[in-house]
Design an enzyme around this catalytic site. Structure first.
Site, PDB file in Angstrom:
ATOM      1  N   PRO A   1      79.193  22.518  48.680  1.00 51.17           N
ATOM      2  CA  PRO A   1      79.422  22.942  49.871  1.00 51.17           C
ATOM      3  C   PRO A   1      78.722  22.363  51.154  1.00 51.17           C
ATOM      4  O   PRO A   1      79.159  22.195  52.086  1.00 51.17           O
ATOM      5  CB  PRO A   1      79.064  24.165  49.696  1.00 51.17           C
ATOM      6  CG  PRO A   1      78.936  24.492  48.300  1.00 51.17           C
ATOM      7  CD  PRO A   1      78.742  23.420  47.817  1.00 51.17           C
ATOM      8  N   ASN A   2      77.358  22.036  50.877  1.00 53.88           N
ATOM      9  CA  ASN A   2      76.443  21.634  51.804  1.00 53.88           C
ATOM     10  C   ASN A   2      76.784  20.128  51.981  1.00 53.88           C
ATOM     11  O   ASN A   2      77.063  19.396  52.984  1.00 53.88           O
ATOM     12  CB  ASN A   2      75.011  21.923  51.640  1.00 53.88           C
ATOM     13  CG  ASN A   2      74.922  23.375  51.550  1.00 53.88           C
ATOM     14  OD1 ASN A   2      75.195  24.168  50.450  1.00 53.88           O
ATOM     15  ND2 ASN A   2      74.269  23.990  52.662  1.00 53.88           N
ATOM     16  N   ASP A   3      76.568  19.283  50.890  1.00 54.06           N
ATOM     17  CA  ASP A   3      76.392  17.887  50.864  1.00 54.06           C
ATOM     18  C   ASP A   3      77.653  17.253  51.224  1.00 54.06           C
ATOM     19  O   ASP A   3      77.854  16.348  51.785  1.00 54.06           O
ATOM     20  CB  ASP A   3      75.907  17.242  49.519  1.00 54.06           C
ATOM     21  CG  ASP A   3      74.449  17.701  49.144  1.00 54.06           C
ATOM     22  OD1 ASP A   3      73.893  18.033  50.287  1.00 54.06           O
ATOM     23  OD2 ASP A   3      74.220  17.727  47.887  1.00 54.06           O
TER      24      ASP A   3
ATOM     25  N   SER B   1      76.442  21.000  61.109  1.00 45.84           N
ATOM     26  CA  SER B   1      75.621  22.241  60.894  1.00 45.84           C
ATOM     27  C   SER B   1      76.497  23.301  61.500  1.00 45.84           C
ATOM     28  O   SER B   1      77.250  23.170  62.235  1.00 45.84           O
ATOM     29  CB  SER B   1      74.163  21.783  61.771  1.00 45.84           C
ATOM     30  OG  SER B   1      73.668  23.095  62.149  1.00 45.84           O
TER      31      SER B   1
ATOM     32  N   ASN C   1      75.379  24.844  63.547  1.00 49.24           N
ATOM     33  CA  ASN C   1      75.269  25.115  64.953  1.00 49.24           C
ATOM     34  C   ASN C   1      75.982  24.201  65.936  1.00 49.24           C
ATOM     35  O   ASN C   1      76.172  24.539  67.068  1.00 49.24           O
ATOM     36  CB  ASN C   1      73.681  24.590  65.249  1.00 49.24           C
ATOM     37  CG  ASN C   1      72.606  25.407  64.555  1.00 49.24           C
ATOM     38  OD1 ASN C   1      73.078  26.244  63.753  1.00 49.24           O
ATOM     39  ND2 ASN C   1      71.485  25.191  64.621  1.00 49.24           N
TER      40      ASN C   1
ATOM     41  N   SER D   1     105.834  64.313  73.492  1.00 42.97           N
ATOM     42  CA  SER D   1     105.068  65.085  72.706  1.00 42.97           C
ATOM     43  C   SER D   1     105.681  65.755  71.562  1.00 42.97           C
ATOM     44  O   SER D   1     106.799  65.923  71.279  1.00 42.97           O
ATOM     45  CB  SER D   1     105.208  66.260  73.831  1.00 42.97           C
ATOM     46  OG  SER D   1     104.757  67.564  73.405  1.00 42.97           O
TER      47      SER D   1
ATOM     48  N   THR E   1      97.576  55.413 100.877  1.00 43.49           N
ATOM     49  CA  THR E   1      96.279  55.167 100.674  1.00 43.49           C
ATOM     50  C   THR E   1      95.158  56.216 100.642  1.00 43.49           C
ATOM     51  O   THR E   1      95.838  57.433 101.139  1.00 43.49           O
ATOM     52  CB  THR E   1      95.711  54.349 102.024  1.00 43.49           C
ATOM     53  OG1 THR E   1      96.158  55.011 103.154  1.00 43.49           O
ATOM     54  CG2 THR E   1      96.590  53.072 102.217  1.00 43.49           C
ATOM     55  N   HIS E   2      94.394  56.273  99.617  1.00 36.05           N
ATOM     56  CA  HIS E   2      93.577  57.156  99.320  1.00 36.05           C
ATOM     57  C   HIS E   2      94.246  58.221  98.456  1.00 36.05           C
ATOM     58  O   HIS E   2      94.170  59.530  98.758  1.00 36.05           O
ATOM     59  CB  HIS E   2      92.667  58.000 100.461  1.00 36.05           C
ATOM     60  CG  HIS E   2      91.847  56.853 101.352  1.00 36.05           C
ATOM     61  ND1 HIS E   2      90.736  56.577 101.040  1.00 36.05           N
ATOM     62  CD2 HIS E   2      92.444  56.150 102.335  1.00 36.05           C
ATOM     63  CE1 HIS E   2      90.255  55.474 101.930  1.00 36.05           C
ATOM     64  NE2 HIS E   2      91.339  55.333 102.542  1.00 36.05           N
TER      65      HIS E   2
END
Ligand SMILES: O=C(O)C[C@H](O)C(=O)O
Length: 437
Positions: free
Chosen positions: A102-104, A111, A113, A291, A159-160
């Protein structure tokens, strides 16, 4: 015992798994890395072809059930990277009888990262291109079509939440069209930063243990596979800072806020039918009883679903902000959660935009008479007299319907209709003054 089995005990068990597009992207990166390494003579073609085969299965979703590490894990995403490396190695043995490390072999010249920050960027660009962007384009087109259709439909301005001068429904919808068109343009521009990926930087950005041209070659292969147009960026930036994703998330935040506002306005217009505004109907919403207790009630369910999604997006954006500030020196430390959260934001907004476009905008039926009636009864219509009789005098008349005031002033019905016509009510200028000479 493999990495994943041991690591799962140490990570959280939140139940959150990586999204499909991120697994897709990890498959794409692994496939490209294997091919690049074989072309550089660092990996046998026999091994590379097996990795490419299984990575394609990852791309297609065959192994989604095997990507089991929790999102809340090591801050670099080593858990995700090793999960993918081990799935590829196990499958190679299972299907081809070929032993890969898995790594090599699978992680050769890489990585977590540089791999994971590359993968999450391409996943987000893909999700934008294939899902959110088309949904937004459709929303903008439908807003424009409906604005054209309703450009003469006069309604009360507010408005408001209080009576204000009238507007047209078209004017309101053009306003939203332009807001969403701007979000679309901003997000498209922000994907340019995401395109700069750090692959080839390996563990700290220097590229040690990789072929000097590895990053460039991987980028070329990914582009040939996906058409995403990514570039090799400065790994010392792309591995250490994920603020390009924070910028993109900021664009999604603005979109979420525009979505909230649109849905809230539609929801208010749909309020009623007898005790609310009742300005629009949304026939699609009647497909499901609103509802469980009150028979015949129709609720704006799609709008409420979209508004909750937008609220969740705002929370995810906050998480991205905090996670983007995690890390020090060579590495960002909030990579998995930033990838996961940004993907969720894109997915949720794509869903919300698509459903709102189809079930609220396309489906909208204005109650033209109701709207017109509110507009004519608006206390603010007296403002039309202000340029003629002055603000103070007009204020004395405030609260009385303009139609009544004009009648008292001796205007004929025809003259009043002329003053209250939609164009005079909703376009710039001192129409009454010029009309009266
Ligand atoms: O997993 C890796 O490749 C590196 C790891 O994130 C580390 O920097 O310790």
């Amino acid at each position: 015992m493999g990495y994943v089995t041991r690591a799962r005990r140490l990570f959280l068990e939140s139940g959150e798994r990586f999204r499909r597009d991120i697994v897709w992207a990890m498959g794409v990166v692994k496939l490209a890395a294997a091919r690049a390494n074989a072309e550089f003579g660092l990996l046998s073609w026999e091994k590379a072809n097996v990795i490419i085969y299984v990575a394609r299965e990852l791309v297609e979703g065959v192994h989604d059930g095997r990507i089991v590490v929790d999102v809340f894990q090591t801050g670099s995403g080593t858990g995700l990277n090793m999960n993918v490396n081990e799935v590829i190695a196990h499958r190679a043995l299972e299907k081809f009888g070929i032993s890969l490390h898995p790594n090599d072999d699978v992680n050769l010249g890489q990585s977590s990262n540089d791999v994971v920050p590359t993968a999450i960027r391409i996943a987000v660009i893909k999700a934008w291109r294939d899902r959110l962007k088309p949904a937004l384009v459709k929303l903008v087109e439908l807003l424009e079509a409906k604005a054209d259709e309703f450009k003469a439909v006069v309604k009360a301005g507010r408005t408001h939440l209080r009576d204000a001068l009238p507007v047209t429904l078209g004017q309101e919808l053009y306003g939203y069209r332009d807001a969403f068109a701007r979000d679309l343009k901003a997000l498209e521009a922000l994907t340019e930063f995401l395109r700069e990926v750090p692959i080839g930087g390996t563990a700290v950005g220097t590229g040690v243990n990789a072929h000097p041209l590895f990053g460039q070659k991987v980028v070329e292969i990914i582009n040939a596979e996906t058409g995403l147009g990514i570039k090799r960026g400065n790994p010392f930036t792309g591995m250490r800072l994920l603020t390009d994703l924070l910028l993109f998330s900021g664009g999604l935040r603005a979109l979420a806020v525009d979505m909230q506002r649109l849905c809230q306005d539609l929801r208010l217009m749909f309020s009623g039918p007898y005790t609310g505004l009742g300005e629009i109907d949304l026939p699609s919403q009647a497909d499901v009883p609103g509802s469980s207790a009150m028979p015949g009630k129709v609720n704006p369910v799609t709008l409420e679903a979209a508004m909750q999604a937008a609220a969740y997006v705002l929370g995810l954006d906050e998480a991205v902000k905090w996670a983007a500030s995690l890390g020090e020196f060579e590495l960002a430390m909030g990579i998995p959660v930033i990838g996961w959260a940004t993907m969720r934001e894109v997915e949720l907004l794509a869903e919300a935009a698509g459903k709102v476009a189809e079930l609220a905008i396309l489906d909208m039926r204005p109650n033209v008479d109701v709207m017109r009636n509110y507009a004519e009864r608006s206390a603010a219509l007296i403002t039309l007299l202000a340029p003629i009789i002055g603000y103070d005098k007009a204020r004395e008349l405030a609260g009385r319907p303009l139609r009544e005031v004009l009648k008292e002033a001796g205007l004929s019905d025809a003259e009043i209709e002329d003053i209250l016509n939609p164009v005079n009510l909703t376009t710039p200028g001192f129409k009454m003054k010029s009309r009266r000479g």
